[in-house]
Scaffold this active site. Structure first.
Site, PDB file in Angstrom:
ATOM      1  N   TYR A 154      14.076  31.218   7.839  1.00 16.58           N
ATOM      2  CA  TYR A 154      13.353  31.170   8.073  1.00 16.58           C
ATOM      3  C   TYR A 154      12.812  31.738   9.554  1.00 16.58           C
ATOM      4  O   TYR A 154      12.853  30.475  10.472  1.00 16.58           O
ATOM      5  CB  TYR A 154      11.343  30.303   7.970  1.00 16.58           C
TER       6      TYR A 154
ATOM      7  N   LYS B 288       0.809  -0.893   0.249  1.00 14.19           N
ATOM      8  CA  LYS B 288      -0.137  -0.095   0.069  1.00 14.19           C
ATOM      9  C   LYS B 288       0.804   1.490   0.369  1.00 14.19           C
ATOM     10  O   LYS B 288       2.357   1.476   0.531  1.00 14.19           O
ATOM     11  CB  LYS B 288      -1.187  -0.301   1.316  1.00 14.19           C
TER      12      LYS B 288
END
Ligand SMILES: *Cc1c(COP(=O)(O)O)cnc(C)c1O
Length: 359
Positions: free
Chosen positions: A254, A34
């Site tokens: 940042y 998956k």
């Protein structure tokens, strides 16, 4: 210049599948693929798991992609079908379904199908996510036996909630509950995910469902794959795109979250959360350049991360390869630095990363 790259080691994959067999020699293997084979590339991974007896996925689209890729092994849908209109698709593509609740059973019974579908009856033994209650088992089993839309071989399964914790007695309780329920029923039994395969041999049953361990990663708390003789399949790398000096107290990145109290040198690398690297990786989360570990500093941004390499480092230069995780830098360790689990890091790799498959 190739930047973010996931090198996928197919020899390691084959080794890990063999290792599953060593752990659970008497069980058939349903390889769990998956989420794009845990970020490793669905079809290519499936093509290199010849020794698996079946595949398992979570969504019908994933199963269809395997068929489109030419894979012919049985495919089990771990959550079953979601709508009765899915049933003809299951039949046409030889998909097997989990039955985990009354709606699914009723939809199956009421469908008009040309042939029966192979079913896996899922019992909730303590995960409390999907699965019928133990008290419902007899009724569901009998109804599945009766309907012409289900094959007579009805596989029986359950799923562990705490198998990654070897000190937790929950798994033994789940195994005991399941065994007592299905005792004497001559059908295939399926219980274990990777942690069950590694740590709970009494829960191996006729089929095992390895996911994470196939990719060489440990599902156990505070362990790495190597401790179970597994080999990491993914090596996530990128390149240094700048090397620059910063003065003491120049706030980097940042929010100006980080500054050095002395002059230092930073390597800026082309990797960020836009590639799937975790934005919450803490200061000091390791990367490797030329066999040496360095720590990340400042905020992980979308496209870049800064690495403090120190004023005296003269060998690191633009174009150098940087390991974000891989055989020498376990993804389990990076997950810990980012307060998450390796499953999430592997699944989060984005389409911007190029894949390189190595035989
Ligand atoms: C994902 C999944 C697995 C595989 O789990 P791993 O921990 O990756 O081995 C097995 N069974 C079910 C039902 C799953 O959803």
């Amino acid at each position: 210049m190739r930047l973010a790259t996931a090198e996928i080691n197919l020899t390691a994959l084959a080794h890990n599948l063999a290792q599953v067999k060593r752990f659970a020699p008497n069980s058939k293997i349903m390889a769990v693929l998956k989420a794009n084979a845990y970020g490793h590339g669905l079809v290519t991974i499936a093509q290199h798991l010849n020794g698996a007896d079946a595949f398992a996925v979570a969504r019908i689209d994933e199963a269809l992609a395997l068929r489109a890729g030419g894979l012919t092994k049985p495919i089990v849908l771990l959550e079953g079908f979601f709508n009765k209109a899915d049933l003809p698709i299951l039949l046409a593509n030889n998909f097997q379904t989990i039955i985990h609740d009354a709606n699914q059973l009723a939809a199956l019974e009421n469908a008009k199908l040309d042939a029966p579908i192979t079913c896996w009856l899922k019992v909730n033994t303590g995960m409390h996510r999907l699965g019928i209650a133990p008290e419902q088992f007899e009724e569901f089993y009998n109804r599945l036996q009766k309907t012409a839309n289900a094959k007579n071989t009805i596989n029986l399964m359950t799923h562990f909630s705490c198998a990654d914790d070897v000190d937790n007695t929950k798994t033994v309780q789940q195994i005991t509950l399941f065994d007592n329920l299905v005792n004497g029923i001559d059908q295939a039994h399926c219980l274990s995910n990777s942690a069950g395969i590694i740590a709970w041999p009494t829960g191996h049953g006729d089929w095992v469902r390895p996911g994470l361990m196939l990719y060489g990663v440990s599902p156990m708390a505070n362990k790495v794959g190597q401790q179970h003789q597994l080999k990491p399949v993914m090596h996530l790398t990128t390149k240094v795109i700048a090397v620059r000096n910063v003065a003491a107290h120049e706030a980097v990145g940042y929010g100006g979250r980080w500054q050095s109290d002395k002059p230092t040198k930073l390597a800026v690398v082309a990797m960020g959360y836009g590639d799937g690297y975790p934005r919450h990786a803490k200061e000091g989360t390791p990367v490797m350049i030329a066999g040496q570990r360095y720590g990340i500093v400042g905020s992980v941004s979308m496209d870049m991360i800064s690495i403090d390499i120190g004023l005296n480092e003269h060998n690191v230069k633009v174009g150098d390869s940087v390991t974000m995780w891989g055989p020498e830098l376990p993804v389990e360790e990076i997950a810990q630095c980012a307060d998450t689990i390796p499953y999430e890091l592997l699944c989060n790799i984005t389409p911007r990363v190029s894949y390189e498959y190595q035989p």
